[in-house]
Design an enzyme around this catalytic site. Structure first.
Site, mmCIF file in Angstrom:
data_model
loop_
_atom_site.group_PDB
_atom_site.id
_atom_site.type_symbol
_atom_site.label_atom_id
_atom_site.label_comp_id
_atom_site.label_asym_id
_atom_site.label_seq_id
_atom_site.Cartn_x
_atom_site.Cartn_y
_atom_site.Cartn_z
ATOM 1 C CB VAL A 41 -0.917 0.006 1.243
ATOM 2 C CG1 VAL A 41 -1.788 1.256 1.252
ATOM 3 C CG2 VAL A 41 -1.763 -1.246 1.264
ATOM 4 C CG ASP A 118 -3.152 0.555 -10.033
ATOM 5 O OD1 ASP A 118 -2.168 0.091 -9.434
ATOM 6 O OD2 ASP A 118 -3.831 1.498 -9.593
ATOM 7 N N GLY A 121 -2.903 -3.132 -3.283
ATOM 8 C CA GLY A 121 -1.798 -3.479 -2.393
ATOM 9 C C GLY A 121 -2.229 -4.119 -1.099
ATOM 10 C CG ASP A 176 10.636 12.184 -5.190
ATOM 11 O OD1 ASP A 176 10.408 10.955 -5.356
ATOM 12 O OD2 ASP A 176 9.759 12.983 -4.816
ATOM 13 C CB SER A 483 -35.466 -41.958 10.275
ATOM 14 O OG SER A 483 -34.167 -41.446 10.057
ATOM 15 C CB SER A 550 -28.254 -34.075 2.503
ATOM 16 O OG SER A 550 -29.636 -34.248 2.403
#
Length: 637
Positions: A41, A118, A121, A176, A483, A550
């Site tokens: 980032v 792009d 990040g 810079d 059942s 299930s």
């Protein structure tokens, strides 16, 4: 005189038109490089792309005016232009100053065209980074010169290498802000090289840049006289493309569709994944293995004498062979492999964790199959590269696991062929992409285990019993009455001299599934095993009655797909939760409510009711005997 002037104007117009045509022709035939920017980032990915767009003059005047206005309102560079705003288009991105989604941008120079992605990040958006990297030839890994190599730098580098990106640029950004200090640059490069070697990244190109100031972006910067390498754009213009390397590989054409405009033409269309093909070359169609020769290479602009990787073509063959979408046409002497069991690296991209044993759609090139993923062999800690034990994979996790498909697939290891080695997994119910993967190799058992033909067919076994095999799949909450009704159905069928077998949820956990618990993953495996047993019983000609909660639609659909068409009948024992809990014959709801029983369906584990069952039984309006009569009439009119 006027006539001469008019002729001069026509000549100038003709020259301009000729120049435009020449420019467009030259532009059309420029090579295309796809690359991504990635890193942690605030390393300056969006700013760098904005600078590339700005310097390549790909911004219209109105866009530039809007950029200058937006920079003053929401920019992060004071009164100067914030180039990141050219890429960060979402409101949330501009508000937070981060990239969330993958943004694609196009620009061009005199030598080459580019599509740049792009990528975010933040760790939580790792799946978005994988999406952007999947089609890239090159990755620009940005590092903030003030911070050095960070965790996310390593993560994205590992993923880029995993995805198969061969060309990596280490762009040490914001030079810079550190006074263009060479010592800082050299220290970061040395640190990154140590990590790169640990993941098998043998070579990369390092360069000091400033996306904001433009240092070493389009031309060498006077602020870094100690750097003698190329500018970023110069490197992007000259780096070898994957398509160029793919042309030296064996020919592979995944068939996208069969081109049949009339009775006299039958061609097989697709994008050449690798290699070169010419008329007369012998080819093999997989997975069938049939052979033939290329008759013509057809395109919209006419027939070709040769086609190479990256071209879309239609092939006609000298023989009438069976070939359809999903098949692969390959050079006859060096065909790819065919298998139905593999080891693969999987990047999980869904919010819900992976459920081992659940079936997903697997899409590999133009091929589609049902795939089942086993529990991971291990999960990779991207930060430390440790192999960790894991039972499943959650969002953004990376692991290695075995998977099997319901039919043979034509493939090559991802390291050798991205087109025939990279796949995605798709949820069958939501159609959402849940994972991306890379095949390593086929498992030996997929080559050594074959179906053994038998002399007595399933139809013969069913006719001996004078019945049609079927699976009655009872599903519903605990206490719904599954059942009870299943027992009544079986007794009535036996009185009718029918051959049945009852598989009950509790009974199979005493033997077949005694090793399974009640987590979501265990429930999936429980149903998968029962489905396989039920399928074998229908092969024996039996009427199979199952009584299982299930809870997941995906697993019930998986069992349906195992059966012959029309042999799976879903019976929803539709009892409201309040009514089922009131009955609570086994006392399970009471335990679940008190916290003594975890992962109990309806309380702290979900139940997904059938959306369109063949039979629905409302036990609040029907007795077990009435329900059984209704069910039997459905299977035996």
């Amino acid at each position: 005189m006027a006539s001469t002037a008019q002729e001069s104007v026509y000549q100038v117009d003709a020259l301009v038109a000729e120049d435009i045509d020449a420019y467009l022709d030259r532009h059309q035939h420029k090579s295309l490089l796809r690359f991504i920017t990635c890193g942690s980032v605030d390393d300056g990915k969006s700013t760098l792309i904005g600078r590339l767009l700005y310097d390549s003059k790909m911004i219209f005047e109105d866009q530039l005016a809007a950029l200058e206005s937006d920079s003053k309102k929401v920019g992060t560079q004071g009164q100067e232009i914030d180039f990141a705003l050219l890429v960060d288009g979402l409101a949330a991105e501009r508000e937070q100053g981060i990239t969330i989604d993958v943004a694609y941008r196009f620009f061009a120079t005199e030598k080459r065209k580019f599509i740049v992605a792009d990528t975010p990040g933040h760790e939580q958006y790792t799946r978005n980074m994988v999406t952007g990297a999947s089609t890239a030839d090159l990755a620009v890994i940005l590092v903030d010169a003030r911070k050095g190599v960070l965790t996310q730098t390593r993560r994205h580098s590992y993923l880029a290498h995993l995805i198969g990106i061969r060309n990596v640029v280490l762009a040490v950004n914001k030079m810079d802000l550190v006074g263009y200090d060479q010592a800082i640059f050299d220290e970061i490069v040395a640190d990154y090289r140590t990590f790169a070697e640990s993941i098998g990244l043998d070579a990369f190109t390092a360069m000091p840049i400033s996306g904001f100031k433009g240092d070493n972006i389009t031309a060498p910067s006077p602020n870094t006289p100690w750097y003698t390498g190329p500018s970023l754009v110069a490197h992007l213009e000259t780096v070898e493309l994957d398509a160029e390397a793919d042309q030296a590989k064996p020919f592979r054409l995944p068939v996208q569709w069969v081109n049949r405009p009339n009775l006299d033409f039958r061609g097989f269309a697709g994008l050449v994944a690798t290699g070169t093909i010419r008329p007369g070359d012998p080819v093999r169609i997989l997975p069938s293995g049939k052979t033939s020769k290329v008759a013509r290479i057809v395109t919209l602009d006419g027939d070709l004498d040769e086609a190479v990787a990256g071209q879309s073509i239609t092939l006609t063959l000298t023989d009438e062979v069976d070939c359809s979408r999903g098949d692969v046409i390959a050079v006859a002497g060096a065909p790819p492999q065919v298998a139905d069991q593999f080891e693969a690296t999987i990047v999980w991209m869904a919010e819900d964790e992976m459920l081992p044993g659940r079936s997903y759609w697997l899409k590999l090139g133009t091929q589609t199959a049902t795939a089942t993923v086993q529990a991971p062999k291990y999960q990779v800690n991207v930060n430390t590269l440790e192999q960790l034990a894991a039972k499943t994979l959650d969002l953004n996790a990376i692991g290695v696991a075995n998977l099997s498909t319901d039919k043979p697939l034509v493939f090559e290891p991802y390291a050798a062929n991205r087109a025939l080695g990279g796949f995605i997994l798709v949820d069958k119910l939501t159609n959402a992409t849940v994972a991306a993967g890379m095949l390593h190799f086929s498992l030996r058992r997929s080559q050594n285990i074959h179906w053994q033909p038998t002399d007595v067919s399933r139809d013969t076994l069913a006719s001996l019993k004078n019945q049609k095999p079927v699976v009655l799949w009872f599903t519903g909450l605990s206490g719904a009455g599954k059942s009870t009704i299943a027992n009544v159905v079986e007794k009535k069928l036996v009185r009718m001299n029918r051959h049945t077998f009852l598989l009950d949820g509790d009974n199979v956990r005493h033997g077949l599934n005694k090793d399974l618990g009640f987590t979501d993953a265990d429930r999936v495996e429980n149903i998968r095993r029962v489905g396989e047993v039920a399928r074998l019983m229908t092969d024996a000609g039996l009427i199979v009655i199952t009584a299982f909660i299930s809870p997941f639609r995906a697993e019930r659909e998986m069992v349906r797909q195992m059966m012959q068409p029309g042999e799976f009948i879903e019976v929803h024992i539709d009892t409201p939760l309040a009514e089922a809990e009131k009955r609570d014959v086994k006392g399970l709801y009471a335990k679940a409510r008190s916290g003594q029983l975890a992962n109990f369906t309806g309380i702290d584990s979900p139940y997904e009711p059938p959306e369109d069952p063949e039979i629905r039984i409302d036990t609040t309006a029907m007795t077990p005997d009435e329900a059984a009569e209704l069910i039997i009439k459905r299977i035996i009119p």
